[in-house]
Design a protein around this motif. Structure first.
Motif, PDB file in Angstrom:
ATOM      1  N   GLY A 102       0.809  -1.216   0.000  1.00 37.85           N
ATOM      2  CA  GLY A 102       0.000   0.000   0.000  1.00 37.85           C
ATOM      3  C   GLY A 102       0.840   1.263   0.000  1.00 37.85           C
ATOM      4  O   GLY A 102       0.453   2.284  -0.593  1.00 37.85           O
ATOM      5  N   LEU A 103       1.985   1.209   0.659  1.00 35.22           N
ATOM      6  CA  LEU A 103       2.873   2.380   0.683  1.00 35.22           C
ATOM      7  C   LEU A 103       3.451   2.643  -0.704  1.00 35.22           C
ATOM      8  O   LEU A 103       3.608   3.808  -1.102  1.00 35.22           O
ATOM      9  CB  LEU A 103       3.995   2.146   1.693  1.00 35.22           C
ATOM     10  N   ARG A 104       3.790   1.578  -1.437  1.00 34.88           N
ATOM     11  CA  ARG A 104       4.309   1.765  -2.802  1.00 34.88           C
ATOM     12  C   ARG A 104       3.244   2.387  -3.690  1.00 34.88           C
ATOM     13  O   ARG A 104       3.532   3.278  -4.505  1.00 34.88           O
ATOM     14  CB  ARG A 104       4.768   0.420  -3.377  1.00 34.88           C
ATOM     15  N   ARG A 105       1.998   1.919  -3.537  1.00 38.04           N
ATOM     16  CA  ARG A 105       0.920   2.485  -4.344  1.00 38.04           C
ATOM     17  C   ARG A 105       0.683   3.957  -4.011  1.00 38.04           C
ATOM     18  O   ARG A 105       0.219   4.733  -4.854  1.00 38.04           O
ATOM     19  CB  ARG A 105      -0.370   1.684  -4.142  1.00 38.04           C
ATOM     20  N   ARG A 115      11.829   1.751   6.210  1.00 36.83           N
ATOM     21  CA  ARG A 115      11.798   2.180   7.603  1.00 36.83           C
ATOM     22  C   ARG A 115      10.462   1.848   8.260  1.00 36.83           C
ATOM     23  O   ARG A 115      10.415   1.303   9.371  1.00 36.83           O
ATOM     24  CB  ARG A 115      12.070   3.688   7.688  1.00 36.83           C
ATOM     25  N   LYS A 116       9.365   2.151   7.573  1.00 33.31           N
ATOM     26  CA  LYS A 116       8.040   1.919   8.156  1.00 33.31           C
ATOM     27  C   LYS A 116       7.753   0.417   8.285  1.00 33.31           C
ATOM     28  O   LYS A 116       7.113  -0.015   9.249  1.00 33.31           O
ATOM     29  CB  LYS A 116       6.958   2.606   7.318  1.00 33.31           C
ATOM     30  N   VAL A 117       8.216  -0.384   7.314  1.00 30.77           N
ATOM     31  CA  VAL A 117       8.015  -1.834   7.409  1.00 30.77           C
ATOM     32  C   VAL A 117       8.764  -2.386   8.615  1.00 30.77           C
ATOM     33  O   VAL A 117       8.232  -3.202   9.379  1.00 30.77           O
ATOM     34  CB  VAL A 117       8.468  -2.529   6.108  1.00 30.77           C
ATOM     35  N   ASP A 118      10.003  -1.940   8.807  1.00 33.88           N
ATOM     36  CA  ASP A 118      10.775  -2.401   9.972  1.00 33.88           C
ATOM     37  C   ASP A 118      10.087  -1.993  11.272  1.00 33.88           C
ATOM     38  O   ASP A 118      10.031  -2.775  12.231  1.00 33.88           O
ATOM     39  CB  ASP A 118      12.187  -1.809   9.928  1.00 33.88           C
ATOM     40  N   ARG A 123       6.687  -3.734  16.014  1.00 35.65           N
ATOM     41  CA  ARG A 123       5.511  -3.535  16.872  1.00 35.65           C
ATOM     42  C   ARG A 123       4.629  -4.765  16.943  1.00 35.65           C
ATOM     43  O   ARG A 123       3.926  -4.979  17.942  1.00 35.65           O
ATOM     44  CB  ARG A 123       4.708  -2.328  16.383  1.00 35.65           C
ATOM     45  N   ILE A 124       4.640  -5.606  15.897  1.00 35.80           N
ATOM     46  CA  ILE A 124       3.824  -6.828  15.945  1.00 35.80           C
ATOM     47  C   ILE A 124       4.619  -8.018  16.467  1.00 35.80           C
ATOM     48  O   ILE A 124       4.124  -9.144  16.490  1.00 35.80           O
ATOM     49  CB  ILE A 124       3.214  -7.167  14.570  1.00 35.80           C
ATOM     50  N   VAL A 152       0.297  -0.308   8.713  1.00 36.00           N
ATOM     51  CA  VAL A 152       1.381   0.528   8.216  1.00 36.00           C
ATOM     52  C   VAL A 152       0.841   1.751   7.475  1.00 36.00           C
ATOM     53  O   VAL A 152       1.530   2.775   7.343  1.00 36.00           O
ATOM     54  CB  VAL A 152       2.323  -0.316   7.309  1.00 36.00           C
ATOM     55  N   LEU A 153      -0.414   1.684   7.032  1.00 31.22           N
ATOM     56  CA  LEU A 153      -1.061   2.809   6.346  1.00 31.22           C
ATOM     57  C   LEU A 153      -1.695   3.804   7.320  1.00 31.22           C
ATOM     58  O   LEU A 153      -2.279   4.809   6.905  1.00 31.22           O
ATOM     59  CB  LEU A 153      -2.124   2.283   5.373  1.00 31.22           C
ATOM     60  N   GLU A 154      -1.623   3.483   8.619  1.00 31.33           N
ATOM     61  CA  GLU A 154      -2.109   4.357   9.685  1.00 31.33           C
ATOM     62  C   GLU A 154      -3.572   4.758   9.510  1.00 31.33           C
ATOM     63  O   GLU A 154      -3.915   5.952   9.483  1.00 31.33           O
ATOM     64  CB  GLU A 154      -1.222   5.602   9.806  1.00 31.33           C
TER      65      GLU A 154
END
Length: 367
Positions: A102-105, A115-118, A123-124, A152-154
């Motif tokens: 979703g972040l790539r899109r 960074r956000k994936v890490d 967190r999970i 990750v899409l908040e």
């Protein structure tokens, strides 16, 4: 000033031709809470979820997120995300690719995506697995990755459509605890639909019990279990002994009843429990106490003697079936884990009792 709830549905209605799937439902979900819609198949809960997500338009009513109506907002622009029962992870992508899809899109840079994936993997509780394939994960790990892909899409609100339904029993029990922990860790509003009362009771801050397109009761798990407001809620949430009966008289909120099996009983009178009315009566197995004789249970409004018909062994949740000496009817009673009655066997004589406050009666036919 009090902030607007993360989600507010007002007079929400949806028709499919002549079928009224959702009938004038209103509710709000405060920020950071876990709200569940519990009900049987076909009651309308998935229809509500699809309207919130934007996949269906309401026939009437409004849906607001953080105080703003989203009826004119397409699904891909709404600040919500959705986890389905079938997780639909992409098998051709590794974990990092799935979470970052979703972040790539959205056009985010590779460095920011990494960074956000890490961060979300940390967190999970699954740090450092970004390069692994989906088929290398356990069922519980896949569940967490599906949630991470959404979180990750908040989103302001995460919608979960029976996400534990495809898991085996042991994993489902563990995931109930993990989902609640994840919701607290992200501090995101979760709206969860299920037909499984255990899932709703364990995880939710508040629960709406839905039946035939309407909410029967909204409250905490304790409210629904100990203080049901309708016959349907009393029968759907938890296990109960149930009788059909008639009200002989009502005094101070307590009804004296005569069941169709011939028992005389006292119970808390709910709506519709007027003299002469037909009622449904509910007593939970754990509300019934076992004694040696009538004197041993003198504090209870309702008593009967009987015989142990059979033992339903289920560890700490074991029960006995008691056959009434008076009527021949059967009741389920929770078996104590210790003490003189912990080793009851079939055929043993028994005396049982329960208070009027722990029995409920409602106008017959509501459930």
């Amino acid at each position: 000033m009090t902030s607007a709830p993360d989600l507010e549905c007002t007079a929400l209605t949806r028709r499919f031709g002549e079928t009224l799937a959702v009938d004038d439902v209103s509710f709000s979900v405060p920020a950071g809470s876990f709200f569940s819609i519990l009900g049987p198949s076909g009651c309308g809960k998935t229809t509500i979820m699809r309207m919130i997500a934007g996949f269906l338009e309401p026939t009437s009513g409004d849906i607001a997120i953080k105080g703003r109506s989203v009826l004119d907002v397409p699904p891909n622009k709404r600040p919500v995300n959705m986890v389905f029962q079938h997780l639909a992870l992409f098998p051709m992508m590794n974990i990092e690719g799935n979470i970052g899809y979703g972040l790539r899109r959205a056009g985010m840079s590779k460095a920011d995506i990494a960074r956000k994936v890490d961060e979300v993997l940390e967190r999970i509780g699954l740090p450092g697995i970004g390069k692994r394939k989906v088929d290398e994960l356990s069922g519980g790990q896949r569940q967490r990755i599906a949630i991470a892909r959404c979180m990750v899409l908040e989103p302001d609100v995460l919608l979960l459509d029976e996400p534990l339904g495809a898991l085996d029993l042991k994993l489902r029990e563990r995931m109930k605890i993990e989902l609640k922990s994840l919701q607290a860790a992200f501090d995101t509003t979760f709206v969860y639909i299920t037909h499984d009362q255990s899932e709703a009771l364990v995880m939710s801050d508040r629960i709406a019990v839905m039946n035939k397109g309407r909410f029967e009761q909204v409250g905490t798990g304790q409210d629904l279990y100990y203080r049901p407001e309708t016959s349907f809620v009393a029968s759907f949430v938890g296990d109960s002994n149930r009788w059909r009966g008639t009200v002989e008289r009502v005094e101070g909120g307590t009804a004296q009843l005569r069941t169709d099996t011939g028992l005389t009983m006292r119970a808390a009178a709910k709506g519709g429990a007027a003299k002469g009315a037909a009622v449904d009566i509910f007593v939970r197995p754990e509300a019934i106490r076992i004694g040696r004789d009538a004197a041993d249970l003198a504090q209870f409004d309702n008593q009967l003697s009987g015989t142990v018909g059979s033992l339903l062994f289920n560890g700490a949740a074991s029960r006995i079936i008691v056959t009434s000496d008076e009527t021949g009817g059967e009741l389920e009673v929770t078996l104590p884990q210790s003490g003189e009655f912990a080793d009851l066997t079939r055929g043993a004589p028994i005396h049982i009792g329960w208070s009027a406050a722990q029995a409920n009666c409602f106008a017959a036919g509501e459930g």
